[in-house]
Design a protein around this motif. Structure first.
Motif, short mmCIF file in Angstrom:
data_model
loop_
_atom_site.label_atom_id
_atom_site.label_comp_id
_atom_site.label_asym_id
_atom_site.label_seq_id
_atom_site.Cartn_x
_atom_site.Cartn_y
_atom_site.Cartn_z
N GLY A 1 2.23 7.74 2.82
CA GLY A 1 2.36 6.90 4.02
C GLY A 1 1.06 6.99 4.80
O GLY A 1 0.10 6.24 4.55
N SER A 2 1.00 7.97 5.72
CA SER A 2 -0.26 8.19 6.46
C SER A 2 -1.39 8.56 5.51
O SER A 2 -2.53 8.13 5.67
N ASP A 3 -1.05 9.36 4.49
CA ASP A 3 -2.05 9.77 3.49
C ASP A 3 -2.10 8.70 2.39
O ASP A 3 -1.66 8.92 1.25
N SER B 1 -9.61 8.59 -3.93
CA SER B 1 -9.63 7.23 -3.37
C SER B 1 -10.59 6.31 -4.14
O SER B 1 -10.45 5.08 -4.09
N LYS B 2 -11.51 6.90 -4.88
CA LYS B 2 -12.48 6.08 -5.64
C LYS B 2 -11.93 5.61 -7.00
O LYS B 2 -12.62 4.94 -7.76
N GLY B 3 -10.65 5.98 -7.28
CA GLY B 3 -10.03 5.51 -8.52
C GLY B 3 -9.13 4.31 -8.29
O GLY B 3 -8.49 3.81 -9.22
N LEU C 1 -15.64 -2.63 15.17
CA LEU C 1 -14.29 -3.19 14.94
C LEU C 1 -13.27 -2.09 14.69
O LEU C 1 -12.14 -2.13 15.19
N ARG C 2 -13.63 -1.11 13.85
CA ARG C 2 -12.68 -0.08 13.44
C ARG C 2 -12.08 0.62 14.67
O ARG C 2 -10.89 0.83 14.76
N PHE C 3 -12.94 0.96 15.63
CA PHE C 3 -12.44 1.60 16.86
C PHE C 3 -11.54 0.62 17.63
O PHE C 3 -10.43 0.96 18.03
N TYR D 1 4.24 1.21 12.25
CA TYR D 1 3.69 0.59 11.03
C TYR D 1 2.23 0.13 11.17
O TYR D 1 1.69 0.15 12.26
N GLU D 2 1.65 -0.22 10.04
CA GLU D 2 0.20 -0.42 9.89
C GLU D 2 -0.57 0.80 10.42
O GLU D 2 -1.64 0.68 11.02
N GLY D 3 0.02 1.97 10.17
CA GLY D 3 -0.59 3.21 10.59
C GLY D 3 0.06 3.69 11.87
O GLY D 3 0.09 2.96 12.87
N THR D 4 0.63 4.90 11.85
CA THR D 4 1.24 5.44 13.07
C THR D 4 0.18 5.53 14.17
O THR D 4 -1.03 5.55 13.89
N ALA E 1 -11.06 8.47 16.78
CA ALA E 1 -11.90 9.65 16.96
C ALA E 1 -13.06 9.67 15.97
O ALA E 1 -14.16 10.11 16.29
N ARG E 2 -12.79 9.14 14.75
CA ARG E 2 -13.85 9.12 13.74
C ARG E 2 -14.86 8.00 13.98
O ARG E 2 -15.89 7.93 13.30
N ASN E 3 -14.52 7.09 14.89
CA ASN E 3 -15.38 5.92 15.12
C ASN E 3 -15.57 5.68 16.61
O ASN E 3 -15.47 4.55 17.09
N LEU F 1 0.84 -1.19 0.00
CA LEU F 1 0.00 0.00 0.00
C LEU F 1 0.89 1.25 0.00
O LEU F 1 0.76 2.10 -0.88
N SER F 2 1.81 1.34 0.94
CA SER F 2 2.60 2.57 1.14
C SER F 2 3.52 2.88 -0.03
O SER F 2 4.03 1.98 -0.70
N GLU F 3 3.75 4.17 -0.21
CA GLU F 3 4.71 4.63 -1.22
C GLU F 3 5.58 5.71 -0.58
O GLU F 3 5.27 6.20 0.50
N LEU G 1 -6.96 -3.41 6.97
CA LEU G 1 -6.23 -2.92 8.15
C LEU G 1 -7.09 -2.97 9.41
O LEU G 1 -6.58 -3.16 10.52
N ASP G 2 -8.42 -2.82 9.24
CA ASP G 2 -9.30 -2.94 10.42
C ASP G 2 -9.12 -4.30 11.09
O ASP G 2 -9.24 -4.42 12.31
N HIS G 3 -8.86 -5.32 10.28
CA HIS G 3 -8.67 -6.66 10.85
C HIS G 3 -7.23 -6.92 11.28
O HIS G 3 -6.99 -7.60 12.27
N THR G 4 -6.28 -6.38 10.49
CA THR G 4 -4.90 -6.81 10.74
C THR G 4 -4.15 -5.93 11.74
O THR G 4 -3.10 -6.34 12.23
N ARG G 5 -4.65 -4.74 12.03
CA ARG G 5 -3.96 -3.93 13.05
C ARG G 5 -3.94 -4.69 14.38
O ARG G 5 -3.06 -4.47 15.22
N ILE G 6 -4.88 -5.58 14.56
CA ILE G 6 -4.93 -6.38 15.78
C ILE G 6 -3.72 -7.32 15.86
O ILE G 6 -3.23 -7.64 16.94
#
Ligand code: COS
Length: 381
Positions: free
Chosen positions: A131-133, A178-180, A313-315, A363-366, A375-377, A125-127, A239-244
């Motif tokens: 990264g974060s974006d 993101s929709k492309g 799950l996301r939270f 990694y997998e998101g700072t 915060a969004r969830n 995913l990352s380039e 990532l919602d599943h694998t951050r765990i």
């Protein structure tokens, strides 16, 4: 009353068997793997032989069909002795989960069965500038007759060069943002795929991290594992599943450091007594154990929410990754402190665990991104 917060005995048995394997077949090589910056082949072989390298693969494709909590316990126990080795099951799950969530039966049969036989699966995913974006990624995919052509590069790819398969998230129409974005499986042997030099890292030195380059890689449409334009949502849902699993890794590192520090505190004598007998040391060990236990409870709850794909799950996945990795950083640093000078040299594994723990905050998101996701969830009590 039934103990609601005790895990069933099959998971305890799994922990005991993975711990025995990890101590016998992985721990003896952990120091050399780190010092020589080499892939932990002994661990890869032992995990593969025991069905633990990609235990999440469903039984119909030749795996063990291990649920999310079982995978957490596998990763936790391997990380307790060797962080780099614990990336083998973690990367395999991360790389293949987009296929499990988005692929059709033929695609799953094709790649999951080979994953179960020991061919690794990485996630791209990352380039360098995304990264974060993550949705700012620029690796480009274009239509080419019935198929596709892929160009670009991915950065920070764990186990790159070792893995046979790569989930690649690529942009097909930048005007759509993101929709492309669409997701594909790329094979190491595809013409036009190559790898950069291994990064020189602070920790996790046994796990190669390299860039992956795509130079006019031709892909048939059966390599596409998301609907066109739905690759970003698939990447995020993965990532919602694998951050765990990163929470699990952090937990293992922290537990490993606590175990070493506790043993040392009873062996080391100063001022005529064990350093454990000093209250200052006792308080540190108590805090370490308390925080690890809290992180473990949160991680196991997140794993159970992953298994049943619950709304919150996301939270919980972001919270478990963030909390457990912050705990791992603190606990491993305190373990080094308890060992004093001996903690700062490589005779004991705690300095390696401290270096490894740092990456789990990144990694997998700072952990800053995890807080944005939380915060969004925010959950409703
Ligand atoms: N599951 C499914 N869809 C998701 C999603 C998720 N977890 N998160 C976001 N999406 C969807 C959104 O619903 C949105 O679609 P709609 O416009 O139809 O609603 C789209 O994806 C874009 O989402 P958003 O606007 O939230 O994207 P942002 O650019 O704000 O980015 C963050 C969101 C920061 C959370 C994301 O870029 C991220 O996680 N960054 C870190 C990446 C990372 O972890 N990298 C580590 C490397 S991988 S080892």
């Amino acid at each position: 009353m039934e103990n609601l917060f005790d895990i069933p005995s099959e998971y305890k048995d799994l922990r005991a068997s993975v711990r025995a394997l990890a101590e016998k077949e992985i721990a003896p090589f952990a120091k050399a793997v780190d010092e020589d910056h080499r892939f932990p082949q002994e661990a890869a072989d032992a995990l593969q032989k025991a069905g633990l390298a990609a235990a999440h693969v469903p039984t119909e494709f030749g795996g063990d069909g291990a649920d999310a909590l079982a995978v957490v316990i596998i990763i936790e126990e391997v990380a307790r002795v060797c962080g780099a080795s614990s990336l083998i099951p973690a990367v395999n799950k991360l790389g293949s989960l987009p296929l499990m969530l988005g692929g059709n039966k033929d695609q799953k049969q094709r790649w999951l069965s080979q994953l179960a036989q020991g061919k690794g699966f990485s996630y791209c995913l990352s380039e360098s500038d995304a990264g974060s974006d993550a949705s700012a990624l620029r690796t480009k995919v274009e239509r080419d007759g019935d198929g596709w052509i892929l160009n670009g590069s991915k950065k920070w790819i764990s186990n790159a060069g070792i893995s046979e398969f790569y989930t690649v998230i690529a942009q097909g129409d930048a005007s759509l943002g993101s929709k492309g974005i669409t997701a594909f499986v790329v094979e190491k042997s595809d013409p036009g795929v190559s790898f950069g030099a291994p990064e020189k890292k602070m920790g996790f030195r046994g796990s190669p991290t390299r860039e992956v380059y795509f130079d006019n890689v031709k892909l048939a449409d059966d390599r596409r594992i998301s609907e066109i334009g739905e690759g970003f949502a698939l990447a995020m849902n993965t990532l919602d599943h694998t951050r765990i699993t990163i929470a699990a890794q952090a937990l293992g590192l922290a537990q490993g450091a606590l175990d070493v520090a506790t043993k040392y505190s009873h062996e080391r004598k100063q001022f005529g007594k064990e350093i454990f007998d000093f209250q200052g040391v006792q308080f540190m060990l108590a805090d370490m154990a308390m925080n690890i236990e809290a992180a473990r409870q949160l991680t196991y709850v997140a794993a159970s929410k992953s298994e049943s794909n619950e709304k919150d799950l996301r939270f919980f996945s972001a919270a478990s990754k963030c909390f457990a990795s912050d705990v791992a950083m603190k606990v491993t640093t305190d373990a080094v402190q308890i060992l004093g000078g001996y903690g700062y040299v490589s005779d004991y594994p705690v300095e390696r665990m401290m270096r490894d723990a740092k990456l789990t905050q990144i990694y997998e998101g700072t952990n800053q991104i995890q807080r944005i996701v939380m915060a969004r969830n925010l959950p409703n009590a």
